[in-house]
Write a protein that holds these residues in place. Structure first.
Motif, short mmCIF file in Angstrom:
data_model
loop_
_atom_site.label_atom_id
_atom_site.label_comp_id
_atom_site.label_asym_id
_atom_site.label_seq_id
_atom_site.Cartn_x
_atom_site.Cartn_y
_atom_site.Cartn_z
N TRP A 89 -34.50 160.71 74.19
CA TRP A 89 -35.79 161.08 73.72
C TRP A 89 -36.73 159.95 73.43
O TRP A 89 -36.48 158.95 73.01
CB TRP A 89 -35.42 161.77 72.32
N ALA A 90 -38.08 160.46 73.95
CA ALA A 90 -39.07 159.44 73.73
C ALA A 90 -40.41 160.14 73.40
O ALA A 90 -40.44 161.48 73.75
CB ALA A 90 -39.17 158.83 75.14
N SER A 91 -41.32 159.54 73.19
CA SER A 91 -42.55 159.90 72.79
C SER A 91 -43.71 159.42 73.76
O SER A 91 -43.57 158.18 74.12
CB SER A 91 -43.12 159.31 71.21
N THR A 225 -32.01 156.70 74.58
CA THR A 225 -31.05 157.06 73.86
C THR A 225 -30.81 156.10 72.39
O THR A 225 -30.28 156.45 71.64
CB THR A 225 -29.68 157.37 74.37
N GLY A 226 -31.51 154.84 72.75
CA GLY A 226 -31.30 153.79 71.61
C GLY A 226 -30.17 152.90 72.14
O GLY A 226 -29.82 151.88 71.24
N ALA A 227 -29.38 153.05 73.34
CA ALA A 227 -28.38 152.34 73.68
C ALA A 227 -28.83 151.06 74.67
O ALA A 227 -29.81 151.41 75.55
CB ALA A 227 -27.20 152.90 74.45
N GLU A 228 -28.00 150.00 74.63
CA GLU A 228 -28.39 149.04 75.68
C GLU A 228 -27.59 149.10 76.91
O GLU A 228 -28.19 148.84 77.78
CB GLU A 228 -28.09 147.66 74.74
N THR A 229 -26.48 149.65 76.85
CA THR A 229 -25.80 150.13 78.06
C THR A 229 -25.48 151.39 78.04
O THR A 229 -25.33 152.15 77.18
CB THR A 229 -24.48 149.03 78.23
N LEU A 230 -24.84 151.78 79.30
CA LEU A 230 -24.22 153.16 79.41
C LEU A 230 -22.86 153.34 78.86
O LEU A 230 -22.56 154.39 78.07
CB LEU A 230 -23.88 153.28 81.06
N ASP A 231 -22.06 152.35 78.45
CA ASP A 231 -20.77 152.51 77.57
C ASP A 231 -21.28 152.60 76.21
O ASP A 231 -20.27 153.10 75.48
CB ASP A 231 -20.14 151.16 77.75
#
Length: 857
Positions: A89-91, A225-231
């Motif tokens: 989600w982004a603006s 999503t706010g994550a650094e990696t897919l994991d």
């Protein structure tokens, strides 16, 4: 014998046409019902899992090591493509216009796509994005424009600032701005630039709940999503496309990924429905209607054909006189029935498929966002089952009259038949069979309802099977015993009518002179009306019950939340309240609650005075009493939970089948999350508002603010459209059921007039006028048809309620309803049908000279 049979059919063609039409309509009804069941099954599953694209397999949810699962899945035999099922989600900002948008990954295989590129192309780098066409219109941009994008990175530790990561890069992103965050916040706002390379549409409403979705490469979506990696993406799924052998690929994936669910797309759809404890109600409802439709169509065909074969007793006796053996005559009658059933059944299949295709063509034009195939796809079952049913039913209907005709002595059969009298009553065997089927079937039916309401059955299909068997047995029992009770009901209703005129008095008396004839005539309409009212009652009850279920799943129409946790300003609330279709807006706070077992849950605080914004009455009542409403998957069936906010507290909860967690004010105060400025808005829409338009209007109203809009109303509206498709198909089938019933009434009344040719002539001879004879037959037809409609209405309501309770019982509170409009129309049509069905034979009887009619054939 074949030559004799065909010759008899040519000589009796006029009489067989009526039976053939009834068989054709019955076969068409069965074909259309089975085809509709296939369409609804496919369409219902597609509506539920449209976001999966056309994936052959769905793996997950994956709790950790998502990248490793993807890598393992790609190497599995038979797998041609895999994609992570995640959403960011982004603006996005263009000038002074801002829009918050859900973004999903660009699929590596077209079969895994839930979105369709309608302009430009799909993104290929982290600095590219494709937005929904309506979102681009609201931003005032097109393909090739550059947007500023903003997203949030969350951290377990407070951080004053964070370096930008994600889709922006030194080569193509342009300037990157760091925005300081207060020391008490654990979120960091990051901005960058992206180029719009395409526009997409959501043809199946997969992301309607979020106002549509855009697409970007997986790397960008992970970042947003706010994550650094897919994991670090928790609870994601993996979509798998195979080389055409999903069973082999599934077996390989199951072995390679122990402990992780590997499902087909349909199984994933069923699992998505099962999480709400409702089962696939749509499919069960259609299967129930199809099963009952088979039974009722069979009864109408059997009734019509049995009467027609009985009229040929004298001709069969003539054949006996010229040397035909009993076995030959029996074979001839059954062969005739088989030919008639096969020809009419095949014609009915063609008509049924044409009706289904016509319904699909209309629905595809008027039902936007509902996944329906453009063409019907006949299957061996949809084609062969109706033909086999037609043949079996017509042959079965011919067994009894054929056997009776061959047992009659040729000399006795050639004598004029004695007029039936009121003493010619059904025997005790019929009474015993009728009581056994009626009482036993009713007990089984009530048992199926009790199993469904108490959720005792191992499988929901068992409830359906028990209910259909019980209802079928009880209905057959009532029809078998119809000569015992139906003529008396007709006579009782006819007593007030008999005082109108001499013709009316004769008509009322005629209803008791031959109980079998009266019951056969009225039973045709009883069958049809029972089917119409039952299906209308069941469909209306299902619609209202499922509407209540959808209110439980999404108690709030729209939730507007700030992206950074900042307070919602009064101006934002005012702009949302001014949107067309918004009935009420409530400002509130969001928080995260941790249960004693460590599971986190985002909750919305709802004060007692604000419960009017909720759709679900049970949730509103619980919150008004100070009980929190939490998802059943999180709270399970617990009525109280130990939770932690700023403090640990035991809170009273009401577990509901919803993903929206609502925290009551006392619980919020006990957990220390009640204070602070509101950071969310709860929005209730006016009844009848287009939810898809409303969410876009709300997004436009808050486009200059960092706000995310989520709509349960849009999802509810999408689901309601699927239900509307089901009801539209059912209503279309009701027209066929009415035609079958009218054919049955017309056949039996016509044959009844033919049987009474000598009686009518006698009445003419003793002074009854032609007009009086026509009035007598018309009154009798309307009387029998009216009573049949009243009895069918009562039975239809009972069976409709029982069916709805059986199919919808697992949902809990079933809303039983009466379709008053349909009942009124059915009663009026039944009276007109009785009048029209008796008009032509009455005219023929009145025009026949008494001397000619009294002659012996």
């Amino acid at each position: 014998m074949l030559r004799l049979t065909l010759a008899q059919m040519r000589r009796s063609l006029a009489r067989l046409v009526a039976a053939g039409v009834a068989i054709l309509l019955g076969s068409a009804f069965v074909t259309a019902t089975l085809t509709a069941g296939d369409v609804i099954t496919r369409g219902g599953y597609d509506a539920i899992t449209a976001s999966y694209g056309s994936a052959d397999l769905v793996v997950g949810p994956v709790e950790e090591n998502l990248a490793d699962v993807l890598d393992t899945a790609r190497r599995a035999p038979g797998v041609v493509a895999t994609d992570p099922f995640i959403a960011g989600w982004a603006s996005f900002q263009s000038g002074r216009r801002t829009l918050n948008q859900t973004i999903v990954p660009v699929p590596s295989d077209p079969g895994l796509a839930s979105l369709e590129v309608v302009a430009g192309r799909a993104p290929t780098t982290p600095t590219e994005v494709a937005l929904p066409d309506r979102a681009a219109e609201r931003l005032g941009i097109g393909v090739g424009d550059v947007l500023t994008t903003t997203w949030w990175v969350w951290s377990d530790e407070p951080a004053p600032a964070a370096e930008p990561t994600g889709p922006s890069s030194d080569e193509a992103a342009g300037d990157v701005e760091d925005v300081p965050v207060a020391e008490e916040s654990s979120a960091t706002e990051v901005t960058g630039e992206v180029t719009v390379v395409g526009l997409v549409s959501d043809p199946h409403g997969a992301w309607a709940r979020f106002g549509g979705a855009g697409t970007a490469v997986t790397e960008a979506v992970v970042t947003w999503t706010g994550a650094e990696t897919l994991d670090e993406v928790y609870g994601a799924r993996v979509l798998v496309a195979t080389d055409g052998s999903p069973a082999a690929a599934r077996a390989a994936l199951t072995d390679a990924l122990p402990g992780i669910d590997v499902r087909t797309r349909d199984e994933a759809a069923a699992a998505s429905v099962e999480q709400y404890g409702a089962g696939n109600v749509v499919v069960l409802m259609v299967l129930g209607f199809a099963a009952v439709s088979l039974l009722v169509a069979a009864l109408v065909i059997a009734n019509t054909f049995q009467v027609i074969v009985a009229q040929r007793t004298r001709m069969l006796a003539l054949l006996r006189c010229v040397g035909a053996r009993r076995g030959q005559l029996r074979t001839s009658v059954l062969l005739e029935a088989a030919i008639l059933g096969a020809v009419a059944g095949v014609a009915g299949v063609a008509v049924g498929l044409a009706l289904a295709q016509g319904a699909l063509s209309v629905l595809n034009r008027v039902q936007d966002g509902v996944p329906l195939p453009p063409f019907v796809q006949p299957t061996p079952g949809n084609v062969l089952v109706p033909v086999l049913v037609s043949v079996v039913v017509t042959v079965g209907a011919a067994l009894v009259p054929a056997h009776a005709a061959t047992r009659v002595s040729p000399v006795a059969a050639l004598r004029p038949a004695d007029a039936p009298t009121v003493r010619a009553r059904p025997g005790r065997v019929r009474l015993a069979i009728s009581l056994l089927l009626s009482v036993g079937g009713t007990a089984v039916l009530l048992g199926g309802v009790a199993m469904a309401r108490s959720d005792l059955a191992v499988d929901e299909m068992l409830n359906l099977l028990v209910g259909v068997l019980g209802g079928s047995a009880s209905f057959v029992g009532l029809l078998v015993g119809a000569p015992l009770w139906l003529p008396h009901v007709v006579s009782a209703v006819g007593r007030p009518v008999s005082s109108i005129s001499t013709s009316a008095r004769l008509a009322a008396a005629n209803t008791l002179r031959n109980p079998r004839r009266t019951s056969a005539t009225s039973a045709a309409l009883v069958i049809g009306v029972t089917l119409v009212v039952m299906m209308s009652t069941g469909a209306l009850s299902a619609e209202r019950t499922m509407a209540r279920q959808m209110d439980e799943e999404g108690p709030v129409d729209l939730v507007v939340v700030t992206g950074s946790g900042a307070a919602v300003s009064a101006s934002v609330r005012g702009r949302v309240a001014d949107v067309d279709g918004v009935a009420d807006v409530v400002a509130t706070r969001t928080a995260t609650v941790t249960a004693a077992d460590g599971g986190d849950l985002s909750v919305v605080v709802v004060d007692a005075q604000d419960v009017h914004v909720l759709r679900d009455a049970a949730s509103a009542e619980a919150l008004a009493e100070g009980r929190s409403v939490l998802p059943r998957w999180w709270a399970r069936d617990a009525t109280s939970l130990v939770a932690e906010g700023e403090r640990t507290a035991t809170i009273d909860v009401l577990p509901r089948n919803t993903d929206t967690a609502l925290l009551a004010s006392p619980a919020a105060q006990a957990l220390g999350v009640a204070d602070g400025d509101p950071d969310a808005l709860l929005v209730r829409l006016e009844d009848g508002t287009d939810a898809a338009t409303a969410i876009l209007d709300v997004q436009q109203a808050v486009q200059d603010d960092d706000m995310q809009v989520e709509s349960s109303a849009a999802k509810r509206q999408s689901d309601e459209r699927v239900i509307e498709v089901v009801l539209a198909i059912v209503i279309g089938l009701l027209g066929v059921a009415v035609l079958i019933a009218l054919i049955g009434v017309a056949n039996t009344l016509s044959l009844s007039v033919i049987e009474r040719r000598r009686e009518s002539a006698t009445l003419r001879a003793v002074g009854l006028s032609r007009r009086g004879l026509q009035a007598m037959l018309a009154t009798e037809g309307m009387l029998i048809a009216g009573v049949g409609a009243l009895v069918g209405t009562a039975l239809g309501l009972l069976y409709g309620w029982a069916g709805a309770s059986t199919v919808l019982g697992p949902l809990g509170d079933v809303r039983l309803s009466v379709p008053w409009a349909h009942v009124g129309v059915v009663l009026v049509v039944a009276l007109l049908a009785g009048l029209v069905a008796s008009a032509l034979p009455a005219r023929a009887a009145a025009r026949t000279p008494p001397v000619a009619a009294l002659g012996v054939d």
